[in-house]
Design an enzyme around this catalytic site. Sequence first.
Site, PDB file in Angstrom:
ATOM      1  N   CYS A 259      28.127  44.001  11.013  1.00 40.71           N
ATOM      2  CA  CYS A 259      27.599  43.561   9.732  1.00 40.71           C
ATOM      3  C   CYS A 259      28.664  42.643   9.139  1.00 40.71           C
ATOM      4  O   CYS A 259      29.849  42.816   9.405  1.00 40.71           O
ATOM      5  CB  CYS A 259      27.348  44.761   8.827  1.00 40.71           C
ATOM      6  SG  CYS A 259      26.310  44.388   7.428  1.00 40.71           S
TER       7      CYS A 259
ATOM      8  N   CYS B 106      22.770  43.647   9.812  1.00 36.13           N
ATOM      9  CA  CYS B 106      22.486  42.787   8.664  1.00 36.13           C
ATOM     10  C   CYS B 106      22.045  41.426   9.167  1.00 36.13           C
ATOM     11  O   CYS B 106      22.467  40.985  10.236  1.00 36.13           O
ATOM     12  CB  CYS B 106      23.665  42.681   7.700  1.00 36.13           C
ATOM     13  SG  CYS B 106      25.013  41.622   8.200  1.00 36.13           S
TER      14      CYS B 106
ATOM     15  N   CYS C 108      28.707  34.915  17.442  1.00 33.19           N
ATOM     16  CA  CYS C 108      29.583  36.043  17.759  1.00 33.19           C
ATOM     17  C   CYS C 108      30.625  35.640  18.800  1.00 33.19           C
ATOM     18  O   CYS C 108      30.431  34.682  19.535  1.00 33.19           O
ATOM     19  CB  CYS C 108      28.761  37.204  18.325  1.00 33.19           C
ATOM     20  SG  CYS C 108      27.585  37.919  17.174  1.00 33.19           S
TER      21      CYS C 108
END
Length: 175
Positions: free
Chosen positions: A12, A88, A96
Site C-alpha cells: 500500500c 490500495c 513496482c
Amino acid sequence: MTDKTYNVLFLCTGNSARSILAESILNNEGGGRFRAFSAGSQPKGEVNPHALNELEALGYSATGFSSKNWDVFAQPGAPEMDFIFTVCDNAHGEACPVWIGHPTTAHWGVEDPAAVVGSEVEIQRAFATAARFLKNRITAFVSLPLASIDRLALETKLRQIGAMEGSTAIQGKSA
C-alpha cells in the site's frame, strides 16, 4: 500436502493501515503456512494507531510493525515472495520494483480507513470495515489448494478474491 511456507507481501502506498492489517491477519490466520510482510512505495514512517487498535480488538498481534519502503523486499537477501497483493488503488497503479522469483500478484483494493474524516466512532468503523474485508479475502486465500492448483487457475482465483465485497478494483483491471 506440502510443508512449504509461502511468503506474502502486502503493498500500500503509505504502509500505515491496510497493508499492516493484512500482514497481521495473514500471520495469524495462515496456520503457519504463510509468512506475511507489508511495505509501501511512500511509507508514512509510522503505523496508524487506529490500525493497531483494530488488530488488538480482533485479538491479533499489534506489535512489531513498521512502515517501510517496498525497496527493502527487492534487496539481495530479502525473503523471496511467492505472492504480492496490492491493497490500495494507488500502489496498484505504481511501477513496482522487479521482484526476485516472479511472485504471483493480484490487486485486492480496499477503501482507505486512514482517509476517513469524522468522529472517533466513524474512524473506528472504517478500520473495522477494512479489516473485515481483508480478513474475508485472506480466509479465501488460505483455503486455496496452493500446492495443487496451476498458475493460470490460481491467478483467476486471486482476481476473484480481489473482487469480493468491498473491492475498490476497477473490473477487468489486473495487478
